[in-house]
Scaffold this motif. Structure first.
Motif, PDB file in Angstrom:
ATOM      1  N   UNK A 253       0.842  -1.197   0.000  1.00 56.42           N
ATOM      2  CA  UNK A 253       0.000   0.000   0.000  1.00 56.42           C
ATOM      3  C   UNK A 253       0.883   1.256   0.000  1.00 56.42           C
TER       4      UNK A 253
ATOM      5  N   UNK B 157      -6.098   5.035   1.114  1.00 59.34           N
ATOM      6  CA  UNK B 157      -5.193   5.961   1.828  1.00 59.34           C
ATOM      7  C   UNK B 157      -5.058   7.278   1.057  1.00 59.34           C
TER       8      UNK B 157
ATOM      9  N   UNK C  42      -3.086   4.531  15.676  1.00 59.88           N
ATOM     10  CA  UNK C  42      -3.877   4.791  14.479  1.00 59.88           C
ATOM     11  C   UNK C  42      -5.346   4.706  14.859  1.00 59.88           C
TER      12      UNK C  42
ATOM     13  N   UNK D 121      -8.987   4.060  13.996  1.00 62.29           N
ATOM     14  CA  UNK D 121      -9.728   3.348  12.954  1.00 62.29           C
ATOM     15  C   UNK D 121     -11.200   3.712  12.997  1.00 62.29           C
TER      16      UNK D 121
ATOM     17  N   UNK E 195     -13.847   4.065  16.176  1.00 63.28           N
ATOM     18  CA  UNK E 195     -13.236   4.371  17.470  1.00 63.28           C
ATOM     19  C   UNK E 195     -13.898   5.622  18.049  1.00 63.28           C
TER      20      UNK E 195
ATOM     21  N   UNK F  38      -5.853   6.997   9.382  1.00 59.09           N
ATOM     22  CA  UNK F  38      -4.668   6.296   8.889  1.00 59.09           C
ATOM     23  C   UNK F  38      -3.418   6.992   9.395  1.00 59.09           C
ATOM     24  N   UNK F  39      -2.335   6.263   9.384  1.00 55.76           N
ATOM     25  CA  UNK F  39      -1.036   6.902   9.423  1.00 55.76           C
ATOM     26  C   UNK F  39      -0.712   7.091   7.944  1.00 55.76           C
TER      27      UNK F  39
ATOM     28  N   UNK G 239       5.055   9.587   9.512  1.00 53.50           N
ATOM     29  CA  UNK G 239       4.637   9.179  10.857  1.00 53.50           C
ATOM     30  C   UNK G 239       3.401   9.985  11.270  1.00 53.50           C
TER      31      UNK G 239
ATOM     32  N   UNK H 293      -7.677   0.924  20.893  1.00 56.25           N
ATOM     33  CA  UNK H 293      -7.229  -0.342  21.484  1.00 56.25           C
ATOM     34  C   UNK H 293      -7.113  -0.274  23.010  1.00 56.25           C
TER      35      UNK H 293
ATOM     36  N   UNK I 207       3.179  -0.389  10.405  1.00 64.21           N
ATOM     37  CA  UNK I 207       3.566   0.997  10.684  1.00 64.21           C
ATOM     38  C   UNK I 207       3.597   1.322  12.174  1.00 64.21           C
ATOM     39  N   UNK I 208       3.199   0.364  12.996  1.00 64.45           N
ATOM     40  CA  UNK I 208       3.135   0.661  14.419  1.00 64.45           C
ATOM     41  C   UNK I 208       3.235  -0.616  15.242  1.00 64.45           C
TER      42      UNK I 208
ATOM     43  N   UNK J 111       3.383  -1.775  19.480  1.00 69.85           N
ATOM     44  CA  UNK J 111       3.356  -1.378  20.886  1.00 69.85           C
ATOM     45  C   UNK J 111       3.494  -2.648  21.724  1.00 69.85           C
TER      46      UNK J 111
ATOM     47  N   UNK K 258      -2.897 -11.352  25.512  1.00 67.51           N
ATOM     48  CA  UNK K 258      -2.371 -10.249  24.697  1.00 67.51           C
ATOM     49  C   UNK K 258      -1.052  -9.732  25.268  1.00 67.51           C
TER      50      UNK K 258
ATOM     51  N   UNK L 186       0.355  -4.868  20.448  1.00 67.93           N
ATOM     52  CA  UNK L 186      -0.482  -4.563  19.291  1.00 67.93           C
ATOM     53  C   UNK L 186       0.426  -4.245  18.116  1.00 67.93           C
TER      54      UNK L 186
ATOM     55  N   UNK M 169       0.113  -2.718  14.106  1.00 70.42           N
ATOM     56  CA  UNK M 169      -0.811  -2.136  13.144  1.00 70.42           C
ATOM     57  C   UNK M 169      -0.145  -1.995  11.787  1.00 70.42           C
ATOM     58  N   UNK M 170      -0.880  -2.384  10.762  1.00 69.84           N
ATOM     59  CA  UNK M 170      -0.411  -2.125   9.407  1.00 69.84           C
ATOM     60  C   UNK M 170      -1.200  -0.925   8.899  1.00 69.84           C
ATOM     61  N   UNK M 171      -0.925  -0.499   7.676  1.00 66.52           N
ATOM     62  CA  UNK M 171      -1.678   0.623   7.109  1.00 66.52           C
ATOM     63  C   UNK M 171      -3.168   0.326   7.233  1.00 66.52           C
TER      64      UNK M 171
ATOM     65  N   UNK N 230      -4.861  -2.418   8.980  1.00 61.67           N
ATOM     66  CA  UNK N 230      -5.584  -3.004  10.109  1.00 61.67           C
ATOM     67  C   UNK N 230      -4.738  -3.108  11.374  1.00 61.67           C
ATOM     68  N   UNK N 231      -5.431  -3.358  12.484  1.00 62.97           N
ATOM     69  CA  UNK N 231      -4.763  -3.518  13.775  1.00 62.97           C
ATOM     70  C   UNK N 231      -4.932  -4.956  14.242  1.00 62.97           C
ATOM     71  N   UNK N 232      -3.892  -5.536  14.832  1.00 55.91           N
ATOM     72  CA  UNK N 232      -3.984  -6.897  15.359  1.00 55.91           C
ATOM     73  C   UNK N 232      -3.335  -6.989  16.722  1.00 55.91           C
ATOM     74  N   UNK N 233      -3.966  -7.755  17.597  1.00 53.83           N
ATOM     75  CA  UNK N 233      -3.345  -8.033  18.888  1.00 53.83           C
ATOM     76  C   UNK N 233      -2.272  -9.098  18.690  1.00 53.83           C
TER      77      UNK N 233
ATOM     78  N   UNK O  65       8.844   0.042  12.782  1.00 54.41           N
ATOM     79  CA  UNK O  65       8.016  -1.181  12.727  1.00 54.41           C
ATOM     80  C   UNK O  65       8.135  -1.935  11.409  1.00 54.41           C
TER      81      UNK O  65
END
Lengths: 360, 126
Positions: free
Chosen positions: A32, A226, A289, A291, A294, A310-311, A316, A340, B40-41, B43, B55, B58, B60-62, B64-67, B87
């Protein structure tokens, strides 16, 4: 599951396929971030064949289309305009582009996810009035390439005799390429210069193969999202839906209150009574980020939710668009987003994350 | 074929563990990195201890977020700051870019994890 005419081409180019509104389409080919950058710095092609195309033609085409959509259609021929199909409550059934050939011919380009709903709504209004025109859904016969980026004009020009740069943003015209006829508009969904090319399915396939051979690279739905987000362009189902009206979404430029249109009564009333919510930009001040969905808080009180966040690829900078209580809006005000299970500080900013570069 | 490194333990949720003495490094598999796309992130855990299956961060990609779920229980010794800062290292080198270093509570837990061969079968059947 439906496939577009370019399905085999996507597979050949190792597109990572996902389901999107009933179609198998590539989310990305490379990544992407790479595809986002490609469209900002050079150009890339998106398969948008899943979009819907509905033609309204005949003596009363203007009269009927004018009642159907919120935008002003009185401008010159061979121009397109952005507006909405509204429900009786002033909520948005769809955001659409209207291509005006002349007063007796309009092409409505609609979101893939709303095609059936739109057509049903259009036919309901059509059958209620006595309009001397035809409505025809061409969605399955027409394919669409969105060729986007600063170098898109130079690239397409090589196949044309006519000067493409005489075309300004939102102009459209028919052009002949390799003996086939295409409708080309200077438009897109990236906030940059670009073109949308419509043609018969089999012609679009040939054109795509020809352009690909000439060096055109393809991009997926991921970068499409994006890019449109960075340009703060709305996406139906997020910034707009049946319960969000165009005024609170900050899109009043697509609504002409001087004319009559379906849903006007409700929308006028909403306007008079005062808007309750406002679509705003947020800049995240801490990592994370935001989403879709949220929740947004101000001093512990829930004030709204994120519609998209988005980022921005290759940076950044983490931004979001949120729909919040209008009373809570103040530029530079600090709010919090629940990301989160964690509260992340953000600041209300103008809904503008980049400077658009359209061909004026 | 997705890269699976021999000698590591794996989970069905696509984490890997590398055991060195009483310590373990935890990361995300090449399959997970590829599925997520541009990461991209990252934590790390907000607790001093992690528990197997719970858990522990976390990612995160552009898109989606995943635990991230800890494959093992133990005390968190270190969070990889290089990955917090960059990341994208997870995409570039998933088995090099460890995320968390843990002091193992019990090696018995490793028996519940997948071997490289089992993980490969798991992916093939997915």
């Amino acid at each position: 599951m439906k496939k577009t005419v370019l399905y085999d081409e996507h597979i050949k180019q190792s597109g990572k396929m996902i389901e999107f509104t009933g179609y198998l389409l590539p989310i990305s080919y490379t990544s992407i971030s790479e595809e986002h950058e490609l469209v900002r710095s050079d150009f890339g092609c998106f398969d948008c064949s899943h979009m819907g195309e509905i033609m309204i033609s005949g003596e009363d085409a203007y009269k009927f289309t004018d009642y159907l959509v919120t935008q002003n259609l009185s401008g010159p021929d061979l121009r397109m305009s952005y507006g909405f199909l509204l429900n009786e409550n002033g909520g948005v059934i769809d955001d659409i582009m209207a291509y005006k050939y002349n007063d007796s011919k309009f092409l409505l380009v609609v979101n893939a996810s709303n095609k059936e709903k739109d057509y049903e709504h259009i036919m309901k209004l059509f059958n209620q009035g006595k309009y001397n025109c035809n409505v025809k859904d061409y969605s399955d016969d027409i394919s669409l390439l969105a060729i986007q980026g600063p170098n898109s004009s130079k690239f397409i020009q090589k196949d044309l005799v006519e000067k493409l740069d005489e075309m300004k943003m939102y102009d459209f015209k028919y052009y002949s390429i390799l003996g086939m006829k295409f409708l080309i508009s200077r438009s897109g969904y990236t906030g940059g210069d670009g073109f949308e090319v419509y043609g018969k399915n089999e012609d679009i396939l040939k054109l795509y193969q020809h352009f690909t051979k000439r060096g055109m690279k393809s991009c997926g739905l991921g970068a499409r999202d994006t890019l449109r987000f960075e340009a703060a362009l709305p996406l139906y189902g997020q910034e707009l839906d049946m319960d969000i009206n165009p005024l609170e979404a900050g899109l009043s430029f697509g609504v002409d209150f001087e004319k009559d249109f379906y849903g006007k009564e409700a929308l006028s009333k909403i306007k008079e009574e005062g808007l309750k919510r406002r679509s705003v930009g947020l800049e995240l001040l801490e990592p994370g980020i935001a989403r879709h969905g949220y929740k947004v808080y101000s001093e512990g009180k829930e004030i709204g939710y994120v519609t998209t966040g988005y980022m921005i690829p290759n940076t950044k900078n983490s931004y979001a668009v949120a729909l919040i209580d209008r009373d809570e809006y103040k530029l530079d005000k600090e709010v919090e987003i629940l990301v989160h299970k964690r509260m992340v500080k953000a600041k209300i900013i103008k809904k503008k994350f980049m400077d658009k570069k359209y061909q004026k | 074929m997705v890269d699976i490194k021999k000698g590591l333990f794996y989970t069905k949720t696509h984490e890997w563990v590398k055991v060195e003495g009483g310590e373990a490094y935890i990361g995300l598999t090449a399959f997970a990195a590829s599925e997520l796309g541009d990461i991209v992130y990252f934590e790390g855990p907000d607790t001093d201890d992690v528990a197997q299956g719970a858990e522990c961060g976390v990612v995160e990609s552009v898109k989606s977020a995943s635990d991230i779920y800890s494959p093992v229980s133990g005390k968190v010794l270190e969070v990889n700051e290089a990955v917090v800062d960059s990341p994208e290292l997870i995409n570039e080198d998933p088995y090099g870019a460890w995320l968390i270093k843990v002091e193992l509570d019990s090696k018995e837990e490793l028996k519940k994890l997948l071997s490289a061969e089992d993980y490969e079968k798991e992916l093939a059947n997915a």
